[in-house]
Design a protein around this motif. Structure first.
Motif, PDB file in Angstrom:
ATOM      1  N   GLU A 167      -6.978   8.947  -7.532  1.00 16.13           N
ATOM      2  CA  GLU A 167      -5.924   7.942  -7.369  1.00 16.13           C
ATOM      3  C   GLU A 167      -5.153   8.159  -6.074  1.00 16.13           C
ATOM      4  O   GLU A 167      -4.854   7.206  -5.342  1.00 16.13           O
ATOM      5  CB  GLU A 167      -4.973   8.007  -8.564  1.00 16.13           C
ATOM      6  CG  GLU A 167      -3.881   6.952  -8.540  1.00 16.13           C
ATOM      7  CD  GLU A 167      -4.416   5.526  -8.604  1.00 16.13           C
ATOM      8  OE1 GLU A 167      -3.747   4.613  -8.080  1.00 16.13           O
ATOM      9  OE2 GLU A 167      -5.501   5.330  -9.179  1.00 16.13           O
ATOM     10  N   LEU A 168      -4.842   9.417  -5.749  1.00 14.41           N
ATOM     11  CA  LEU A 168      -4.158   9.714  -4.501  1.00 14.41           C
ATOM     12  C   LEU A 168      -5.019   9.367  -3.296  1.00 14.41           C
ATOM     13  O   LEU A 168      -4.536   8.834  -2.294  1.00 14.41           O
ATOM     14  CB  LEU A 168      -3.777  11.202  -4.451  1.00 14.41           C
ATOM     15  CG  LEU A 168      -2.558  11.625  -5.260  1.00 14.41           C
ATOM     16  CD1 LEU A 168      -2.455  13.148  -5.310  1.00 14.41           C
ATOM     17  CD2 LEU A 168      -1.283  11.024  -4.680  1.00 14.41           C
ATOM     18  N   LEU A 169      -6.312   9.654  -3.396  1.00 12.48           N
ATOM     19  CA  LEU A 169      -7.234   9.352  -2.298  1.00 12.48           C
ATOM     20  C   LEU A 169      -7.344   7.857  -2.080  1.00 12.48           C
ATOM     21  O   LEU A 169      -7.319   7.364  -0.949  1.00 12.48           O
ATOM     22  CB  LEU A 169      -8.615   9.946  -2.604  1.00 12.48           C
ATOM     23  CG  LEU A 169      -9.642   9.909  -1.470  1.00 12.48           C
ATOM     24  CD1 LEU A 169      -9.181  10.753  -0.297  1.00 12.48           C
ATOM     25  CD2 LEU A 169     -10.993  10.379  -1.971  1.00 12.48           C
TER      26      LEU A 169
ATOM     27  N   ARG B 130       4.098  10.067  -7.555  1.00 13.65           N
ATOM     28  CA  ARG B 130       4.991  10.329  -8.693  1.00 13.65           C
ATOM     29  C   ARG B 130       4.195  10.574  -9.969  1.00 13.65           C
ATOM     30  O   ARG B 130       4.548  11.456 -10.779  1.00 13.65           O
ATOM     31  CB  ARG B 130       5.942   9.160  -8.879  1.00 13.65           C
ATOM     32  CG  ARG B 130       7.012   9.058  -7.798  1.00 13.65           C
ATOM     33  CD  ARG B 130       7.806   7.776  -7.918  1.00 13.65           C
ATOM     34  NE  ARG B 130       8.899   7.730  -6.948  1.00 13.65           N
ATOM     35  CZ  ARG B 130       9.623   6.642  -6.699  1.00 13.65           C
ATOM     36  NH1 ARG B 130       9.387   5.520  -7.377  1.00 13.65           N
ATOM     37  NH2 ARG B 130      10.591   6.683  -5.798  1.00 13.65           N
ATOM     38  N   ALA B 131       3.134   9.805 -10.147  1.00 10.66           N
ATOM     39  CA  ALA B 131       2.305   9.991 -11.347  1.00 10.66           C
ATOM     40  C   ALA B 131       1.636  11.362 -11.344  1.00 10.66           C
ATOM     41  O   ALA B 131       1.568  12.036 -12.382  1.00 10.66           O
ATOM     42  CB  ALA B 131       1.247   8.882 -11.415  1.00 10.66           C
TER      43      ALA B 131
ATOM     44  N   ALA C 131       0.829  -1.206   0.000  1.00  7.06           N
ATOM     45  CA  ALA C 131       0.000   0.000   0.000  1.00  7.06           C
ATOM     46  C   ALA C 131       0.863   1.256   0.000  1.00  7.06           C
ATOM     47  O   ALA C 131       0.550   2.245  -0.689  1.00  7.06           O
ATOM     48  CB  ALA C 131      -0.924  -0.013   1.217  1.00  7.06           C
ATOM     49  N   LEU C 132       1.947   1.243   0.765  1.00  9.64           N
ATOM     50  CA  LEU C 132       2.845   2.399   0.786  1.00  9.64           C
ATOM     51  C   LEU C 132       3.500   2.615  -0.583  1.00  9.64           C
ATOM     52  O   LEU C 132       3.638   3.757  -1.049  1.00  9.64           O
ATOM     53  CB  LEU C 132       3.922   2.197   1.852  1.00  9.64           C
ATOM     54  CG  LEU C 132       3.434   2.217   3.304  1.00  9.64           C
ATOM     55  CD1 LEU C 132       4.543   1.755   4.239  1.00  9.64           C
ATOM     56  CD2 LEU C 132       2.934   3.602   3.706  1.00  9.64           C
ATOM     57  N   SER C 133       3.881   1.526  -1.226  1.00 11.95           N
ATOM     58  CA  SER C 133       4.479   1.627  -2.566  1.00 11.95           C
ATOM     59  C   SER C 133       3.480   2.177  -3.577  1.00 11.95           C
ATOM     60  O   SER C 133       3.837   2.962  -4.459  1.00 11.95           O
ATOM     61  CB  SER C 133       4.979   0.248  -3.014  1.00 11.95           C
ATOM     62  OG  SER C 133       6.029  -0.211  -2.179  1.00 11.95           O
ATOM     63  N   ARG C 134       2.214   1.778  -3.416  1.00 12.13           N
ATOM     64  CA  ARG C 134       1.189   2.286  -4.326  1.00 12.13           C
ATOM     65  C   ARG C 134       1.020   3.798  -4.147  1.00 12.13           C
ATOM     66  O   ARG C 134       0.832   4.528  -5.126  1.00 12.13           O
ATOM     67  CB  ARG C 134      -0.132   1.572  -4.066  1.00 12.13           C
ATOM     68  CG  ARG C 134      -1.270   2.098  -4.912  1.00 12.13           C
ATOM     69  CD  ARG C 134      -2.483   1.220  -4.835  1.00 12.13           C
ATOM     70  NE  ARG C 134      -3.572   1.773  -5.625  1.00 12.13           N
ATOM     71  CZ  ARG C 134      -4.573   1.070  -6.108  1.00 12.13           C
ATOM     72  NH1 ARG C 134      -4.619  -0.236  -5.909  1.00 12.13           N
ATOM     73  NH2 ARG C 134      -5.531   1.638  -6.796  1.00 12.13           N
ATOM     74  N   ARG C 135       1.098   4.274  -2.898  1.00 14.31           N
ATOM     75  CA  ARG C 135       0.987   5.716  -2.677  1.00 14.31           C
ATOM     76  C   ARG C 135       2.168   6.453  -3.294  1.00 14.31           C
ATOM     77  O   ARG C 135       2.012   7.557  -3.852  1.00 14.31           O
ATOM     78  CB  ARG C 135       0.891   6.021  -1.178  1.00 14.31           C
ATOM     79  CG  ARG C 135       0.639   7.499  -0.915  1.00 14.31           C
ATOM     80  CD  ARG C 135       0.385   7.811   0.534  1.00 14.31           C
ATOM     81  NE  ARG C 135       1.584   7.725   1.356  1.00 14.31           N
ATOM     82  CZ  ARG C 135       1.735   8.385   2.512  1.00 14.31           C
ATOM     83  NH1 ARG C 135       0.766   9.161   2.960  1.00 14.31           N
ATOM     84  NH2 ARG C 135       2.841   8.249   3.219  1.00 14.31           N
ATOM     85  N   ILE C 136       3.344   5.860  -3.215  1.00 10.46           N
ATOM     86  CA  ILE C 136       4.531   6.472  -3.836  1.00 10.46           C
ATOM     87  C   ILE C 136       4.329   6.592  -5.345  1.00 10.46           C
ATOM     88  O   ILE C 136       4.598   7.636  -5.953  1.00 10.46           O
ATOM     89  CB  ILE C 136       5.783   5.646  -3.498  1.00 10.46           C
ATOM     90  CG1 ILE C 136       6.178   5.860  -2.042  1.00 10.46           C
ATOM     91  CG2 ILE C 136       6.938   6.013  -4.428  1.00 10.46           C
ATOM     92  CD1 ILE C 136       7.301   4.957  -1.571  1.00 10.46           C
ATOM     93  N   VAL C 137       3.844   5.515  -5.961  1.00 18.35           N
ATOM     94  CA  VAL C 137       3.606   5.529  -7.414  1.00 18.35           C
ATOM     95  C   VAL C 137       2.562   6.582  -7.774  1.00 18.35           C
ATOM     96  O   VAL C 137       2.718   7.329  -8.755  1.00 18.35           O
ATOM     97  CB  VAL C 137       3.161   4.130  -7.891  1.00 18.35           C
ATOM     98  CG1 VAL C 137       2.687   4.186  -9.337  1.00 18.35           C
ATOM     99  CG2 VAL C 137       4.302   3.129  -7.742  1.00 18.35           C
ATOM    100  N   ALA C 138       1.468   6.664  -6.977  1.00 16.92           N
ATOM    101  CA  ALA C 138       0.412   7.636  -7.252  1.00 16.92           C
ATOM    102  C   ALA C 138       0.935   9.061  -7.115  1.00 16.92           C
ATOM    103  O   ALA C 138       0.583   9.955  -7.909  1.00 16.92           O
ATOM    104  CB  ALA C 138      -0.763   7.415  -6.303  1.00 16.92           C
TER     105      ALA C 138
ATOM    106  N   GLY D 177     -13.071   6.136   0.806  1.00 14.30           N
ATOM    107  CA  GLY D 177     -12.325   7.374   0.709  1.00 14.30           C
ATOM    108  C   GLY D 177     -12.688   8.441   1.716  1.00 14.30           C
ATOM    109  O   GLY D 177     -12.177   9.552   1.644  1.00 14.30           O
ATOM    110  N   VAL D 178     -13.569   8.143   2.656  1.00  9.18           N
ATOM    111  CA  VAL D 178     -13.995   9.130   3.648  1.00  9.18           C
ATOM    112  C   VAL D 178     -13.529   8.675   5.027  1.00  9.18           C
ATOM    113  O   VAL D 178     -13.663   7.502   5.391  1.00  9.18           O
ATOM    114  CB  VAL D 178     -15.536   9.291   3.649  1.00  9.18           C
ATOM    115  CG1 VAL D 178     -15.965  10.310   4.695  1.00  9.18           C
ATOM    116  CG2 VAL D 178     -16.017   9.718   2.260  1.00  9.18           C
ATOM    117  N   LEU D 179     -12.969   9.603   5.792  1.00 11.06           N
ATOM    118  CA  LEU D 179     -12.542   9.327   7.157  1.00 11.06           C
ATOM    119  C   LEU D 179     -13.707   9.604   8.093  1.00 11.06           C
ATOM    120  O   LEU D 179     -14.276  10.703   8.090  1.00 11.06           O
ATOM    121  CB  LEU D 179     -11.339  10.199   7.518  1.00 11.06           C
ATOM    122  CG  LEU D 179     -10.778  10.047   8.932  1.00 11.06           C
ATOM    123  CD1 LEU D 179     -10.205   8.650   9.136  1.00 11.06           C
ATOM    124  CD2 LEU D 179      -9.715  11.100   9.192  1.00 11.06           C
TER     125      LEU D 179
END
Length: 324
Positions: A108-110, A53-54, A44-51, A244-246
């Motif tokens: 995507e970031l969310l 960067r994109a 999940a952390l890697s996916r956030r990094i990719v998002a 996507g909602v806290l």
């Protein structure tokens, strides 16, 4: 007399050996679960990094901010397990200062942020359960953990939404004639079931009891009157991310008895429930204590006796207990 003593000693030794085997086996499964949860969290952390960067490559951020975010993603990507939380916190803080971006990039970031929040929650739950079993005197006395490292919690700031939405929920701990409790499940990011009692959000114009019996009907098919519920016996505060909602949620727990021969009917599920709920099952107290799955509320197994006493109208003086 000597024969009796020998028999008693053998029984004691057998019971001790059985407990050793059961505890060692459960501890091993908890360590496996913790490592699986860490792998899911890393993903999940890697996916956030990719998002991130994109989004930077697509021009979502200003020039200096984009450069700074690229640098922070490189640091997070290269960080070891011991320093990963600090690097990810730096990235979270940087993302929180950014102005709104285009809808397609924001989605995507969310989504990536939501996955991090969920994965972190499940990892920390696994760490909590592992550390709790390792702290028991029996585990420490016989050194059942061996040389396995004591897992550490992973604490970072979740960047999902700017503020939390407040929500009130009513839940029912439904018990059958065999004193088992009905729980529903969803599957966490590493594929481990997480279980919870029936219930959901209170709708406008509803009181707690009305919401509880409505949710019970929708999710189980059981028709009860508001007066059939006992409680609320518990109150719980929880924070979680959904779609996507806290949410900051306050939950009130009632309890009730299912009629003999009752069978669960999920035909009344909403579309959201059909997509998110993966199963249901009746759990005994022994089932709850022996399982390595995650259960909410966290104190359910320890407090199941309170449910049975409440249904027996013993010591129910309208006092509601705060639980976790």
């Amino acid at each position: 007399m000597t024969t009796i003593v020998v028999v008693v000693l053998l029984v004691v030794l057998l019971l001790a050996a059985l407990r050793l085997w059961l505890t060692a086996n459960r501890l091993d499964r908890l360590h496996v679960r913790t490592e699986a949860a860490w792998a899911a969290l890393e993903g999940a952390l890697s996916r956030r990094i990719v998002a991130t960067r994109a989004a930077a490559a697509a021009g979502a951020f200003s020039g200096p901010d984009a450069d700074r975010l690229r640098q922070l993603t490189r640091q997070a990507d290269r960080a070891g397990r011991a320093t990963r939380a600090d690097a990810e916190n730096d990235l979270s803080r940087a993302l929180s200062t950014q102005p709104p971006v285009k809808a397609e990039l924001a989605a995507e970031l969310l989504d990536a942020g939501e996955r991090v929040a969920l994965a972190r929650s499940f990892y920390n739950d696994a760490v909590r359960d592992t550390r709790a079993l390792r702290a028991v005197w029996f585990t420490r006395l016989f050194r059942l953990a061996g040389r396995a490292a004591l897992p550490d919690y992973f604490e970072i700031t979740d960047q999902v939404s700017a503020s939390a939405s407040e929500r009130t929920a009513a839940r029912v701990v439904l018990v059958d004639e065999r004193q088992r409790v009905l729980l529903f499940s969803f599957t966490d990011p590493q594929g481990i079931p997480t279980w919870f009692p029936t219930g959901g959000g209170v709708e406008p114009g509803e009181d707690l009891r009305t919401a509880a019996v409505r949710e019970l009907l929708e999710e189980t098919g059981l028709v009860l009157a508001a007066d059939d519920l006992v409680g609320p016996i518990w109150r719980r505060s929880a924070q979680f991310v959904f779609t996507g909602v806290l949410y900051d949620q306050t939950e009130f727990y009632f309890t009730a008895c299912a009629p003999p021969g009752f069978e669960v009917d999920i035909a009344g599920f909403t579309d959201v429930e059909r997509h998110s709920i993966t199963g249901y099952r009746w759990f005994s107290a022994a089932d709850l204590t022996s399982s390595t799955d995650t259960f909410y509320p966290l104190e359910l197994a320890a407090r199941l006796g309170e449910v049975h006493r409440a249904l027996g109208h013993e010591g129910v003086a309208g006092r509601m207990v705060e639980i976790s």
